[in-house]
Motif scaffolding. Sequence first.
Motif, mmCIF file in Angstrom:
data_model
loop_
_atom_site.group_PDB
_atom_site.id
_atom_site.type_symbol
_atom_site.label_atom_id
_atom_site.label_comp_id
_atom_site.label_asym_id
_atom_site.label_seq_id
_atom_site.Cartn_x
_atom_site.Cartn_y
_atom_site.Cartn_z
ATOM 1 N N ALA A 122 -4.325 -4.677 -1.391
ATOM 2 C CA ALA A 122 -4.979 -4.363 -2.665
ATOM 3 C C ALA A 122 -5.811 -3.084 -2.527
ATOM 4 O O ALA A 122 -5.808 -2.213 -3.400
ATOM 5 C CB ALA A 122 -5.875 -5.512 -3.110
ATOM 6 N N ARG A 157 -3.507 -0.106 -2.561
ATOM 7 C CA ARG A 157 -3.057 0.192 -3.921
ATOM 8 C C ARG A 157 -4.174 0.881 -4.702
ATOM 9 O O ARG A 157 -3.950 1.834 -5.453
ATOM 10 C CB ARG A 157 -2.649 -1.107 -4.636
ATOM 11 N N GLN A 158 -5.393 0.385 -4.468
ATOM 12 C CA GLN A 158 -6.533 0.939 -5.194
ATOM 13 C C GLN A 158 -6.727 2.416 -4.847
ATOM 14 O O GLN A 158 -6.908 3.261 -5.717
ATOM 15 C CB GLN A 158 -7.800 0.159 -4.828
ATOM 16 N N PHE A 209 -4.038 4.484 -6.347
ATOM 17 C CA PHE A 209 -4.210 4.677 -7.783
ATOM 18 C C PHE A 209 -5.254 5.753 -8.052
ATOM 19 O O PHE A 209 -5.029 6.707 -8.803
ATOM 20 C CB PHE A 209 -4.607 3.349 -8.454
ATOM 21 N N SER A 210 -6.430 5.632 -7.402
ATOM 22 C CA SER A 210 -7.493 6.625 -7.626
ATOM 23 C C SER A 210 -7.026 8.017 -7.247
ATOM 24 O O SER A 210 -7.288 8.986 -7.956
ATOM 25 C CB SER A 210 -8.735 6.270 -6.810
ATOM 26 N N TRP A 249 3.527 1.042 -12.604
ATOM 27 C CA TRP A 249 2.612 2.073 -12.105
ATOM 28 C C TRP A 249 2.601 3.293 -13.012
ATOM 29 O O TRP A 249 1.551 3.814 -13.359
ATOM 30 C CB TRP A 249 3.004 2.487 -10.677
ATOM 31 N N SER A 265 -12.176 4.673 -11.708
ATOM 32 C CA SER A 265 -10.803 4.258 -11.427
ATOM 33 C C SER A 265 -10.762 3.274 -10.258
ATOM 34 O O SER A 265 -9.899 2.425 -10.189
ATOM 35 C CB SER A 265 -9.937 5.479 -11.115
ATOM 36 N N TYR A 278 -10.233 -2.459 -14.159
ATOM 37 C CA TYR A 278 -9.857 -3.868 -14.291
ATOM 38 C C TYR A 278 -9.153 -4.130 -15.617
ATOM 39 O O TYR A 278 -8.013 -4.584 -15.644
ATOM 40 C CB TYR A 278 -11.102 -4.753 -14.165
ATOM 41 N N THR A 321 0.603 -4.241 -9.079
ATOM 42 C CA THR A 321 -0.549 -3.560 -9.677
ATOM 43 C C THR A 321 -1.819 -4.394 -9.560
ATOM 44 O O THR A 321 -2.733 -4.303 -10.374
ATOM 45 C CB THR A 321 -0.303 -3.216 -11.161
ATOM 46 N N THR A 322 -1.852 -5.231 -8.551
ATOM 47 C CA THR A 322 -3.059 -6.014 -8.320
ATOM 48 C C THR A 322 -4.047 -5.156 -7.548
ATOM 49 O O THR A 322 -3.943 -4.986 -6.342
ATOM 50 C CB THR A 322 -2.733 -7.292 -7.521
ATOM 51 N N PHE A 323 -4.985 -4.568 -8.295
ATOM 52 C CA PHE A 323 -6.001 -3.733 -7.679
ATOM 53 C C PHE A 323 -7.146 -4.602 -7.218
ATOM 54 O O PHE A 323 -7.187 -5.822 -7.486
ATOM 55 C CB PHE A 323 -6.477 -2.668 -8.665
ATOM 56 N N TYR A 369 -16.744 -4.594 -1.549
ATOM 57 C CA TYR A 369 -16.309 -3.722 -2.644
ATOM 58 C C TYR A 369 -17.469 -2.804 -3.044
ATOM 59 O O TYR A 369 -17.376 -1.578 -3.098
ATOM 60 C CB TYR A 369 -15.895 -4.619 -3.808
#
Lengths: 365, 292, 355
Positions: free
Chosen positions: B65, B68-69, B72-73, B152, B220, B224, B239-241, B266
């Motif tokens: 996760a 992926r995060q 994405f950012s 995505w 980003s 959520y 896409t589970t961030f 986090y």
Amino acid sequence: MRMAKITLSNLAHAYHPNPASEDDYALKQTSHVWEDGKAYALLGPSGCGKTTLLNIISGLITPSQGRVFFDDDDVTSIPTAQRNIAQVFQFPVVYDTMTVRENLAFALRNRGMDKAGISRRVDIIAVMLGLEETLDCKARALSADAKQKISLGRGLVREDVNAILFDEPLTVIDPAMKLELRIQLKSLHNELGHTMIYVTHDQTEALSFADEVVVMDKGRVLQTGTPEALFEAPAHTFVGHFIGSPGMNVLDVTVDGSRAYLDGNLIKLGHHYGTPAGKVQIGIRPEHISLNATNGLPAQILRVEDVGRHKIVRAQAMGQTLNLIASNQTTINTGMASLGFERGKISVFVDGWRFSPSHGQEGAM
Amino acid sequence: MEKTVNQRAWLLVLPVFLLVAFSAVIPLMTVVNYSVQDTFGNNKFFWAGLEWFSELLHSERLWSAFGRQIAFSAIILALEVPLGVFVALNMPKKGIWASVCLVLMALPLLIPWNVVGTIWQIFSRVDIGLLGHTLAAMGIDYNYTRDPLAAWTTLVVMDVWHWTSLIALLSYAGLQSIPQAYYQAAKIDQASRLDVFRFIELPKMQGVLMIAILIRFMDSFMIYTEPFVITGGGPGNSTTFLSIDLVKMALGQFDLGPAAAFSLMYFLVVMLVSWVFYTVMTNMEKADTFHG
Amino acid sequence: MLELIGVSKKIAGITQFHKTDLAFERGTMNVLLGATLAGKTSLMRLMAGLDKPTTGKVLWQGKDVTGVRVQKRNIAMVYQQFINYPAFSVYENIASPLRLQGKSKSEIDHAVRETAEMLKLTAQLDAKPLSLSGGQQQRCALARALVKGAGLVLLDEPLANLDYKLREELRAEIPKIFEASGSIFVYATTEAEEALLLGGNTATLWEGKITQFGPTHAVYRQPLNITTARIFSNPPLNTLPVTKAGACLQFAGDQQIPCLSPTPNGQYTLGFRSHHLQLKSNKEARLAFKCRVDICEITGADTLLHLRFGDQHWTSLLEGVHPYTQQEELNLYVDPSHFYLFDAQGDLCAQPRAA
């Protein structure tokens, strides 16, 4: 070294399209020739159009009418980059992320000069401006004075410029540094011989820098001349007032031949002027009035200000104010005095403009 | 410039202090409390120490996760920043069109997150959505509920649509503060358009761009609502961030301990990155103001 | 009366202003003269109560006002920037401090018109400040400060942002305005000439210290140390290092001049102002210096020569037009009665006999 004579022919500019009256023009119609290699100043109060004129020469503004020539080439519609001029602005314009060296070299590099040539020019200019110590510092780390020196340097570094234009370059400089930079600029002009045009509202800067000063007001060029000419024979009452500190005293009078009358008091003039019609005034510099004259103009002395090297006397005669300068050795009391005007130094103005004597003893304006 | 020292100022700060204590510090403490305990229900808690933390640090689920995060950012920053700057450079500098542009640019920023999600969810649907249907009609195999790549792409395009304006507006403000004389000097120096960008515009935008990047990164990184509305974290876990995973863990599975440990980590990561940004930024400013 | 007793200011460990005692009498004009960052603004902020001094007390009419907020004290301030309410007309701008004081309508109207008349703003009363020229905007700010009838009016380089000519005009008016007000004026400036025109008292400032305080012309003519003389000289003070041996001052190797002052032998610095370095002197007692011309600046009325004497940079301010060329050598004369003699510490040991 390539330089050029700059000719402005019937130039005028309005910022808004379709100017209706003369007042709409930021720069009223003017023609002027800037000789190769001379130092000029454009002097006038804020909003007199001096910066507009400068930007027309540099090509940042395209004039509404008239042509600009560099030598015989019409450059009116040629963009700034191709005009080969340099300009220094009111606030330091430096490329923050470059070093001082890179800043100075930038314009040369863009013109495809070879490395050795660039480094030679940069070193020469850096030494002239005293920037050699900081050549490898980032420009952003320097003080405002040093940044403005870089701006000056960027203007001076190119040998082939047609002219270097200065737009009030000492505005942000610390007063103590102003004198130093001013002399530096003047000696650079003596050394390099570029045509320089210097815009300012400060008469000291203008007069001390320039061979020839162009005085402007309300978009109009009033007079072009050497500092001496502007001082001795102003073409307009505004020039008389603007040049000199305090400025010329301008008095409403009537003139008959070589006699002027201020409310019935006779003031003898140096020349014959006939009987001019319109608004008639005489102008006399504070430096050319003496106190305690025999048969002088009766005046009331209101205040005396001692400014160190001389005294400024504020007086009033027939309801009109007068300043005069007296030596600091003399003791002056407030009260009545009799003022003597140095005859040959009196100017006559009609409707604001200098009026020449009728027998031609004095040159034209 | 220094102000007069006035002790009474503390009194005025006190209400905010209390508010922050109740709204942030106390809830945070309960999270800390949960993160070091375990329960088997009935409101009975046992001391678990750092067990949850070590378990999470070794959990592949969390790491993927996190990966992926980051991805994405990184992707949205890589798209939004150049695009935003490009838009800002091409916006009119003054006149009526400047105002029109500003209003248009600000529009996406005014739409709530969940509405943005819903708009794009519907817009991209293959059956009724304008975009999805058109793409399908063109013969492109596009379905964000089935294909991770499509999911995505949808999320990235949506985020770029939603937030590029912010970067553009901030950059525009930075550009507007550049005095005309700089451009004039560049013309006189015969600088190319690229030089003007590199040596004048970019350095002058640096400050606002850093702020924009910081804001966009934090936002980003904590995204959520939109993925929740559009993909629900799917297909699969593609896409589970982090935040979606966290909610699944805390509310879906009701694993309070691990979820609490998760949120703390986090929180720390976001803080760490922001701190790094902040330090870099202030150091840059110092370099600027040094020597006046 | 405004008194500063042992006042000093430190910010973050850095001394902004060293320990100072200063007293301004009622109805006086007081000039703070010094270069940028000499501490003029720091000192004004302490007087106004915008900053609290690190040590010392500020007394107003004998009452301790240290730390009393500026809003509670009757103070007016004018800054280098033209600060007016842009949405108000000039009339409303001038009236604003009176409205805050709760004056009646007729009182306000009377005061506003009177002040506007004094500052030549009557014709602009209905205009918005931003539509006015810089000089008029600053007049408006001045009017707002004056109409308040404040006991203390602080002016922080109020003319610095104006055109040269406007500066000259307002400079001539400020003393008149001051005389009509009866308040204590404190006026910060970087220009020696401005201080001389304003008259009153002058405090010269250098690196957060007051180097001298006294009647303006006395400070100008009898500077107690070389720092004060430098601050109060524009063009800059000409200096020459000399060695005193017996009744002579020696310089530049073999040259010497007689010196009768009873100071001990040793190293000294001679100082004199540029308008005392002249082309000719009508007095017998004169000294010739052979100088080389660096730059010659002609302003029409005057000529300012930038010269070199040995390794000293000197300036000479001459009346009239004297077009010398670069590198030209010429003899210039100083009447020794204009010499200041400063010792190694920079303190004055002998001063001119004549003004």
